[in-house]
Design an enzyme around this catalytic site. Structure first.
Site, mmCIF file in Angstrom:
data_model
loop_
_atom_site.group_PDB
_atom_site.id
_atom_site.type_symbol
_atom_site.label_atom_id
_atom_site.label_comp_id
_atom_site.label_asym_id
_atom_site.label_seq_id
_atom_site.Cartn_x
_atom_site.Cartn_y
_atom_site.Cartn_z
ATOM 1 N N SER A 140 0.870 -1.172 0.000
ATOM 2 C CA SER A 140 0.000 0.000 0.000
ATOM 3 C C SER A 140 0.904 1.218 0.000
ATOM 4 O O SER A 140 2.091 1.106 0.355
ATOM 5 C CB SER A 140 -0.851 -0.007 1.279
ATOM 6 O OG SER A 140 -1.461 1.247 1.495
ATOM 7 N N TYR A 153 -1.908 -1.135 10.467
ATOM 8 C CA TYR A 153 -1.895 -1.269 9.003
ATOM 9 C C TYR A 153 -0.578 -0.734 8.437
ATOM 10 O O TYR A 153 0.063 -1.376 7.602
ATOM 11 C CB TYR A 153 -3.092 -0.495 8.440
ATOM 12 C CG TYR A 153 -3.372 -0.703 6.976
ATOM 13 C CD1 TYR A 153 -4.127 -1.795 6.539
ATOM 14 C CD2 TYR A 153 -2.915 0.195 6.020
ATOM 15 C CE1 TYR A 153 -4.412 -1.975 5.186
ATOM 16 C CE2 TYR A 153 -3.193 0.019 4.673
ATOM 17 C CZ TYR A 153 -3.949 -1.063 4.258
ATOM 18 O OH TYR A 153 -4.227 -1.243 2.931
HETATM 19 P P1 NAD Z 1 -11.552 -6.127 0.291
HETATM 20 O O1 NAD Z 1 -12.084 -6.002 1.675
HETATM 21 O O2 NAD Z 1 -12.440 -5.820 -0.872
HETATM 22 O O3 NAD Z 1 -10.932 -7.575 0.040
HETATM 23 C C1 NAD Z 1 -10.188 -8.220 1.010
HETATM 24 C C2 NAD Z 1 -10.160 -9.695 0.683
HETATM 25 O O4 NAD Z 1 -9.425 -10.365 1.730
HETATM 26 C C3 NAD Z 1 -11.541 -10.338 0.641
HETATM 27 O O5 NAD Z 1 -11.569 -11.338 -0.356
HETATM 28 C C4 NAD Z 1 -11.660 -10.990 2.029
HETATM 29 O O6 NAD Z 1 -12.543 -12.108 2.048
HETATM 30 C C5 NAD Z 1 -10.225 -11.433 2.229
HETATM 31 N N1 NAD Z 1 -9.873 -11.687 3.620
HETATM 32 C C6 NAD Z 1 -10.007 -10.862 4.695
HETATM 33 N N2 NAD Z 1 -9.589 -11.505 5.799
HETATM 34 C C7 NAD Z 1 -9.172 -12.740 5.412
HETATM 35 C C8 NAD Z 1 -8.659 -13.866 6.089
HETATM 36 N N3 NAD Z 1 -8.450 -13.868 7.407
HETATM 37 N N4 NAD Z 1 -8.367 -14.970 5.364
HETATM 38 C C9 NAD Z 1 -8.588 -15.027 4.026
HETATM 39 N N5 NAD Z 1 -9.081 -13.984 3.334
HETATM 40 C C10 NAD Z 1 -9.375 -12.859 4.030
HETATM 41 O O7 NAD Z 1 -10.248 -5.185 0.308
HETATM 42 P P2 NAD Z 1 -9.289 -4.651 -0.852
HETATM 43 O O8 NAD Z 1 -9.356 -3.176 -0.798
HETATM 44 O O9 NAD Z 1 -9.539 -5.354 -2.118
HETATM 45 O O10 NAD Z 1 -7.865 -5.059 -0.258
HETATM 46 C C11 NAD Z 1 -7.009 -5.993 -0.835
HETATM 47 C C12 NAD Z 1 -5.571 -5.666 -0.452
HETATM 48 O O11 NAD Z 1 -5.197 -4.412 -1.013
HETATM 49 C C13 NAD Z 1 -5.341 -5.544 1.046
HETATM 50 O O12 NAD Z 1 -4.087 -6.113 1.387
HETATM 51 C C14 NAD Z 1 -5.328 -4.053 1.260
HETATM 52 O O13 NAD Z 1 -4.594 -3.695 2.400
HETATM 53 C C15 NAD Z 1 -4.653 -3.604 -0.019
HETATM 54 N N6 NAD Z 1 -4.878 -2.203 -0.349
HETATM 55 C C16 NAD Z 1 -6.139 -1.713 -0.545
HETATM 56 C C17 NAD Z 1 -6.299 -0.372 -0.867
HETATM 57 C C18 NAD Z 1 -7.650 0.244 -1.117
HETATM 58 O O14 NAD Z 1 -7.729 1.459 -1.240
HETATM 59 N N7 NAD Z 1 -8.705 -0.537 -1.220
HETATM 60 C C19 NAD Z 1 -5.191 0.455 -0.969
HETATM 61 C C20 NAD Z 1 -3.934 -0.071 -0.754
HETATM 62 C C21 NAD Z 1 -3.781 -1.402 -0.449
#
Ligand code: NAD
Length: 258
Positions: A140, A153
């Site tokens: 991130s 985080y």
């Molecule tokens: P999201 O909530 O849409 O998806 C998260 C996924 O992780 C889901 O499929 C959920 O079921 C799964 N998950 C959560 N806990 C889990 C567990 N204990 N075991 C197995 N699966 C689990 O979120 P997202 O925004 O798509 O995030 C995905 C990644 O991207 C994360 O690592 C997040 O930190 C990173 N990220 C997101 C953003 C953003 O703005 N959305 C920005 C930077 C980084």
């Protein structure tokens, strides 16, 4: 011929959001897909199957090392191995450090950081055997800079970038690369919850809270999309990217350029 035919990609947390976007773009290039994540996996499975590739699902809880080991064994036995590993599963919790619930800290470190160690330590021997592999860690912008109220985080994502560099160096003389992608705001469930909390705290409509969230940190004032991140993952899997090793590549509308 599609570029990733014959390769298997395991994407953690791919039932929604960025992980699903990654899975779709890798599938478009012909990769066999192993999905993981909570909730109903059927829509993600159907979206991948519609692209004409084999799709598998394992429901490992990424906070549990034994379940992660079971998922890697499943990928090896049922899906032909793990050529591409995308460490994407992640959660968020927002609170000042003195009020941060201890169990939330532990869960964020386990799911956002330690799970990537466990999948990587188990996938690397499979990749070394074939002398080809791609490890892509969804870090991130918070792996590069901090924000208030996100201590767990930010610590976990800085840790992911450190893990990325160490693993890339260990594998530097092999055909296996390890890199991190560092998105800014992407409109997924994880961020929608933060928009709702901001609307509530500041008495704003959801549309105004979204504008407020973007204008605070992301100069383009536009969301990054899961498709864009998936296409970067496809590039990192290409021969053109074979000397990109240990990078932390921000895709953030200018967030960390400030
Ligand atoms: P999201 O909530 O849409 O998806 C998260 C996924 O992780 C889901 O499929 C959920 O079921 C799964 N998950 C959560 N806990 C889990 C567990 N204990 N075991 C197995 N699966 C689990 O979120 P997202 O925004 O798509 O995030 C995905 C990644 O991207 C994360 O690592 C997040 O930190 C990173 N990220 C997101 C953003 C953003 O703005 N959305 C920005 C930077 C980084």
């Amino acid at each position: 011929m599609q570029a990733l035919q014959g390769k298997t990609a395991l994407i953690t947390g791919s039932t929604s959001g960025i992980g699903l976007g990654m899975a779709i773009e890798l599938a478009r290039q012909g990769a066999t897909i192993v999905l993981n994540g909570f909730g109903d996996a059927a829509p993600a499975r159907e979206a991948i199957a519609a692209l004409g590739v084999a799709v598998h699902y394992h429901g490992a809880d990424m906070s549990k090392p034994a379940e992660i080991a079971d998922m890697l064994a499943f990928a090896r036995q049922e899906a032909g191995g793990v050529d591409i590993l995308v460490n994407n599963a992640g959660i968020q919790h927002v609170a000042n450090v003195e009020e941060f619930p201890v169990e939330k800290w532990d869960a964020i470190i386990a799911i956002n950081l330690s799970s990537a160690f466990h999948t990587t330590r188990l996938a690397v021997p499979l990749m070394r055997e074939r002398n080809w592999g791609r490890i892509i860690n969804l870090a991130s912008v918070h792996g590069l800079v901090g924000s208030a109220q996100k201590s767990a985080y930010v610590a976990a994502k800085h840790g992911v970038i450190g893990l990325t560099k160490a693993v890339a160096l260990e594998l530097a003389k092999t055909g296996v690369t390890c890199n991190a992608i560092c998105p800014g705001w992407v409109k997924t469930l994880l961020v929608e919850k933060q928009i709702e909390a901001r609307a509530e705290a500041k008495g704003l409509s959801l549309a105004d809270a979204q504008r407020d969230l973007l204008s605070e940190k992301q100069p383009s004032q536009e969301f990054v999309t899961p498709e864009q991140l998936g296409q970067l993952a496809v590039f990192l899997c290409s021969p053109a990217a074979s000397q990109i090793r240990g990078a932390a590549w921000n895709v953030d509308g200018g967030w960390v350029a400030q």
